[in-house]
Design a protein around this motif. Sequence first.
Motif, PDB file in Angstrom:
ATOM      1  N   LYS A 290     -15.186  33.273  -6.513  1.00  0.00           N
ATOM      2  CA  LYS A 290     -15.502  32.169  -5.613  1.00  0.00           C
ATOM      3  C   LYS A 290     -15.774  32.643  -4.186  1.00  0.00           C
ATOM      4  CE  LYS A 290     -14.583  29.084  -8.826  1.00  0.00           C
ATOM      5  NZ  LYS A 290     -15.608  28.226  -9.406  1.00  0.00           N
ATOM      6  N   ILE A 291     -15.553  33.901  -3.888  1.00  0.00           N
ATOM      7  CA  ILE A 291     -15.662  34.388  -2.518  1.00  0.00           C
ATOM      8  C   ILE A 291     -17.095  34.758  -2.203  1.00  0.00           C
ATOM      9  CG2 ILE A 291     -14.959  36.192  -0.910  1.00  0.00           C
ATOM     10  CD1 ILE A 291     -12.346  36.411  -2.493  1.00  0.00           C
ATOM     11  N   TYR A 292     -17.671  34.121  -1.179  1.00  0.00           N
ATOM     12  CA  TYR A 292     -18.996  34.493  -0.692  1.00  0.00           C
ATOM     13  C   TYR A 292     -19.091  34.135   0.782  1.00  0.00           C
ATOM     14  CZ  TYR A 292     -24.004  34.717   0.085  1.00  0.00           C
ATOM     15  OH  TYR A 292     -25.246  35.022   0.585  1.00  0.00           O
ATOM     16  N   ASN A 293     -19.357  35.135   1.607  1.00  0.00           N
ATOM     17  CA  ASN A 293     -19.419  34.932   3.043  1.00  0.00           C
ATOM     18  C   ASN A 293     -20.785  35.287   3.611  1.00  0.00           C
ATOM     19  OD1 ASN A 293     -16.621  34.203   3.296  1.00  0.00           O
ATOM     20  ND2 ASN A 293     -16.112  36.367   3.004  1.00  0.00           N
ATOM     21  N   GLY A 294     -21.806  35.348   2.756  1.00  0.00           N
ATOM     22  CA  GLY A 294     -23.126  35.745   3.209  1.00  0.00           C
ATOM     23  C   GLY A 294     -23.935  34.587   3.773  1.00  0.00           C
ATOM     24  N   THR A 295     -25.197  34.856   4.061  1.00  0.00           N
ATOM     25  CA  THR A 295     -26.082  33.871   4.691  1.00  0.00           C
ATOM     26  C   THR A 295     -26.885  33.057   3.687  1.00  0.00           C
ATOM     27  OG1 THR A 295     -27.843  35.535   4.896  1.00  0.00           O
ATOM     28  CG2 THR A 295     -26.315  35.300   6.756  1.00  0.00           C
ATOM     29  N   GLY A 296     -26.767  33.385   2.408  1.00  0.00           N
ATOM     30  CA  GLY A 296     -27.538  32.691   1.387  1.00  0.00           C
ATOM     31  C   GLY A 296     -26.898  31.387   0.950  1.00  0.00           C
ATOM     32  N   ASN A 297     -27.591  30.676   0.093  1.00  0.00           N
ATOM     33  CA  ASN A 297     -27.113  29.426  -0.488  1.00  0.00           C
ATOM     34  C   ASN A 297     -26.817  29.650  -1.958  1.00  0.00           C
ATOM     35  OD1 ASN A 297     -27.867  27.162   1.735  1.00  0.00           O
ATOM     36  ND2 ASN A 297     -29.414  28.769   1.703  1.00  0.00           N
TER      37      ASN A 297
ATOM     38  N   GLU B   6     -35.893  23.700 -11.123  1.00  0.00           N
ATOM     39  CA  GLU B   6     -35.324  23.286  -9.839  1.00  0.00           C
ATOM     40  C   GLU B   6     -33.820  23.182  -9.984  1.00  0.00           C
ATOM     41  OE1 GLU B   6     -35.573  19.183  -7.608  1.00  0.00           O
ATOM     42  OE2 GLU B   6     -37.406  20.342  -7.188  1.00  0.00           O
ATOM     43  N   ILE B   7     -33.123  23.657  -8.970  1.00  0.00           N
ATOM     44  CA  ILE B   7     -31.659  23.625  -8.995  1.00  0.00           C
ATOM     45  C   ILE B   7     -31.145  23.332  -7.596  1.00  0.00           C
ATOM     46  CG2 ILE B   7     -31.434  26.131  -8.566  1.00  0.00           C
ATOM     47  CD1 ILE B   7     -29.043  26.087 -10.539  1.00  0.00           C
ATOM     48  N   LYS B   8     -30.003  22.651  -7.512  1.00  0.00           N
ATOM     49  CA  LYS B   8     -29.423  22.295  -6.223  1.00  0.00           C
ATOM     50  C   LYS B   8     -28.191  23.143  -5.933  1.00  0.00           C
ATOM     51  CE  LYS B   8     -31.067  17.540  -5.867  1.00  0.00           C
ATOM     52  NZ  LYS B   8     -30.684  16.118  -5.654  1.00  0.00           N
ATOM     53  N   ASP B   9     -28.034  23.501  -4.644  1.00  0.00           N
ATOM     54  CA  ASP B   9     -26.835  24.223  -4.240  1.00  0.00           C
ATOM     55  C   ASP B   9     -25.729  23.224  -3.911  1.00  0.00           C
ATOM     56  OD1 ASP B   9     -27.264  23.252  -1.631  1.00  0.00           O
ATOM     57  OD2 ASP B   9     -28.374  25.033  -1.030  1.00  0.00           O
TER      58      ASP B   9
ATOM     59  N   GLY C 130     -26.540  20.353  -1.620  1.00  0.00           N
ATOM     60  CA  GLY C 130     -27.549  19.399  -2.023  1.00  0.00           C
ATOM     61  C   GLY C 130     -28.978  19.851  -1.803  1.00  0.00           C
ATOM     62  N   ASN C 131     -29.160  21.088  -1.325  1.00  0.00           N
ATOM     63  CA  ASN C 131     -30.512  21.619  -1.132  1.00  0.00           C
ATOM     64  C   ASN C 131     -31.131  21.987  -2.466  1.00  0.00           C
ATOM     65  OD1 ASN C 131     -30.287  21.643   1.807  1.00  0.00           O
ATOM     66  ND2 ASN C 131     -28.878  23.354   1.504  1.00  0.00           N
ATOM     67  N   SER C 132     -32.417  21.689  -2.639  1.00  0.00           N
ATOM     68  CA  SER C 132     -33.122  22.014  -3.879  1.00  0.00           C
ATOM     69  C   SER C 132     -33.858  23.341  -3.751  1.00  0.00           C
ATOM     70  CB  SER C 132     -34.119  20.901  -4.234  1.00  0.00           C
ATOM     71  OG  SER C 132     -33.436  19.714  -4.556  1.00  0.00           O
ATOM     72  N   TRP C 133     -33.828  24.123  -4.820  1.00  0.00           N
ATOM     73  CA  TRP C 133     -34.482  25.426  -4.838  1.00  0.00           C
ATOM     74  C   TRP C 133     -35.355  25.528  -6.085  1.00  0.00           C
ATOM     75  CZ3 TRP C 133     -33.799  28.388  -0.590  1.00  0.00           C
ATOM     76  CH2 TRP C 133     -32.717  28.058   0.237  1.00  0.00           C
ATOM     77  N   THR C 134     -36.582  25.999  -5.876  1.00  0.00           N
ATOM     78  CA  THR C 134     -37.491  26.233  -6.998  1.00  0.00           C
ATOM     79  C   THR C 134     -37.246  27.625  -7.552  1.00  0.00           C
ATOM     80  OG1 THR C 134     -39.180  24.779  -6.055  1.00  0.00           O
ATOM     81  CG2 THR C 134     -39.906  26.378  -7.704  1.00  0.00           C
ATOM     82  N   VAL C 135     -37.072  27.724  -8.852  1.00  0.00           N
ATOM     83  CA  VAL C 135     -36.816  29.023  -9.489  1.00  0.00           C
ATOM     84  C   VAL C 135     -37.847  29.264 -10.596  1.00  0.00           C
ATOM     85  CG1 VAL C 135     -34.360  29.184  -8.960  1.00  0.00           C
ATOM     86  CG2 VAL C 135     -35.076  27.880 -10.952  1.00  0.00           C
TER      87      VAL C 135
ATOM     88  N   HIS D 149     -29.802  32.122  -2.804  1.00  0.00           N
ATOM     89  CA  HIS D 149     -31.133  31.774  -2.329  1.00  0.00           C
ATOM     90  C   HIS D 149     -31.186  31.797  -0.804  1.00  0.00           C
ATOM     91  CE1 HIS D 149     -31.802  29.911  -6.403  1.00  0.00           C
ATOM     92  NE2 HIS D 149     -30.501  29.723  -6.281  1.00  0.00           N
ATOM     93  N   TRP D 150     -32.298  32.301  -0.290  1.00  0.00           N
ATOM     94  CA  TRP D 150     -32.568  32.263   1.143  1.00  0.00           C
ATOM     95  C   TRP D 150     -33.922  31.591   1.373  1.00  0.00           C
ATOM     96  CZ3 TRP D 150     -30.423  36.385  -1.353  1.00  0.00           C
ATOM     97  CH2 TRP D 150     -29.207  36.903  -0.872  1.00  0.00           C
ATOM     98  N   LYS D 151     -34.014  30.787   2.411  1.00  0.00           N
ATOM     99  CA  LYS D 151     -35.276  30.119   2.724  1.00  0.00           C
ATOM    100  C   LYS D 151     -36.289  31.134   3.227  1.00  0.00           C
ATOM    101  CE  LYS D 151     -37.312  26.334   5.366  1.00  0.00           C
ATOM    102  NZ  LYS D 151     -37.084  25.249   6.359  1.00  0.00           N
ATOM    103  N   ILE D 152     -37.512  31.060   2.705  1.00  0.00           N
ATOM    104  CA  ILE D 152     -38.585  31.954   3.130  1.00  0.00           C
ATOM    105  C   ILE D 152     -39.194  31.419   4.428  1.00  0.00           C
ATOM    106  CG2 ILE D 152     -40.869  32.867   2.552  1.00  0.00           C
ATOM    107  CD1 ILE D 152     -40.058  32.784  -0.368  1.00  0.00           C
ATOM    108  N   PRO D 153     -39.262  32.230   5.470  1.00  0.00           N
ATOM    109  CA  PRO D 153     -39.892  31.774   6.724  1.00  0.00           C
ATOM    110  C   PRO D 153     -41.332  31.341   6.477  1.00  0.00           C
ATOM    111  CG  PRO D 153     -38.711  33.838   7.068  1.00  0.00           C
ATOM    112  CD  PRO D 153     -38.728  33.604   5.593  1.00  0.00           C
ATOM    113  N   GLU D 154     -41.736  30.244   7.097  1.00  0.00           N
ATOM    114  CA  GLU D 154     -43.056  29.680   6.832  1.00  0.00           C
ATOM    115  C   GLU D 154     -44.190  30.641   7.172  1.00  0.00           C
ATOM    116  OE1 GLU D 154     -43.442  25.934   8.741  1.00  0.00           O
ATOM    117  OE2 GLU D 154     -41.879  24.949   7.535  1.00  0.00           O
TER     118      GLU D 154
END
Length: 333
Positions: free
Chosen positions: A40-47, A75-78, A81-86, A264-269
């Motif tokens: 359960k431990i995660y301290n990174g910047t991802g979702n 599609e999956i949610k973190d 509640g954010n949606s991610w396309t996989v 998951h990390w958001k890709i810069p536009e």
Amino acid sequence: MKNNILFLFLFLLITIISCKEKNAKSSTNESIPKETTNEKIYNGTGNVTQGLAETQIKSLISCNQRGSRISGVGEIKDDLGNSWTVPGINHFNESTKASDLYNECNSITPNNLSEIDMNSVPVFEIDSDGEIITGYLFADNYFELYINGKLIAVDPVPFTPFNSNIVKFKVKKPYTIAVKLIDWEEHLGLGSENNRGKDFHPGDGGFIASFSDGTITNSKWKAQTFYTAPISDLSCLSEIGEKRISSNCSTDGVDNGTAFYGIHWKIPENSFDVTFNDSQWPNATTYTEDEIGVNNKKAYMNFIEKFSGKGAEFIWSTNVVLDNEVIVRYKVE
């Protein structure tokens, strides 16, 4: 008689007090949450997501050739509640497909370059007064090629069978190459496929290219991951600056990985644009032909003189097995 009564009273009183203490301890134990495990431990910047995604597209293509895998999109949610396309947002359906060098799905299976009609390859124009550059690309599994921020072609086979491609574009130097790479997955959201005797086995990526102006893939390119899976233990992940590290994570296949995680990390536009600042991204990691496993792939071996024969190397992010959505960039001077 009185002594007996007094003794009995004291015995009952002690029994009642003891029972209350036990009940109090039991109640206290029940109110304590279960100890947090390393998983359960995660301290990174991802979702973080967990489990299988919901299928949105069953398969981007239909190919009846041996070795073909279904190229689904989900599609999956973190937990926020954010949606991610996989396995990743892609432009397959609406974009120009790169010309085939080798593609069993299209029955294009030449034995060597002499069988390729180079004149049939269209030229994508970036600069009208530029130089025509020819590129040879092999991706495990899927690529989208950008030149100076413009999407010029996508891989015609998202998953398998393995294929290779040729592109032409007209551009002036300096110019910037950016490529979105996706290592496709059968179990959407879990970065895995049925392979090597296991239902959930992580696949591996890899990308190699050479261009007629001498540009080749190597460790001078930049590479960043935006989707890492499957992760069975979140504590195995770490980050150093912009470097997203999963080298301590397991890559073993399992019979049931439905409880595993994805990061998951958001890709810069503007990450494909010339002006994007990739200076903090890690340099690409290079891999050998043996590590990628191409020695039995005709899509590669039939044209090896245009790949490793030109000095090009396979590149990816720091983990070619667990990193599934990667962007690589290079500025050609």
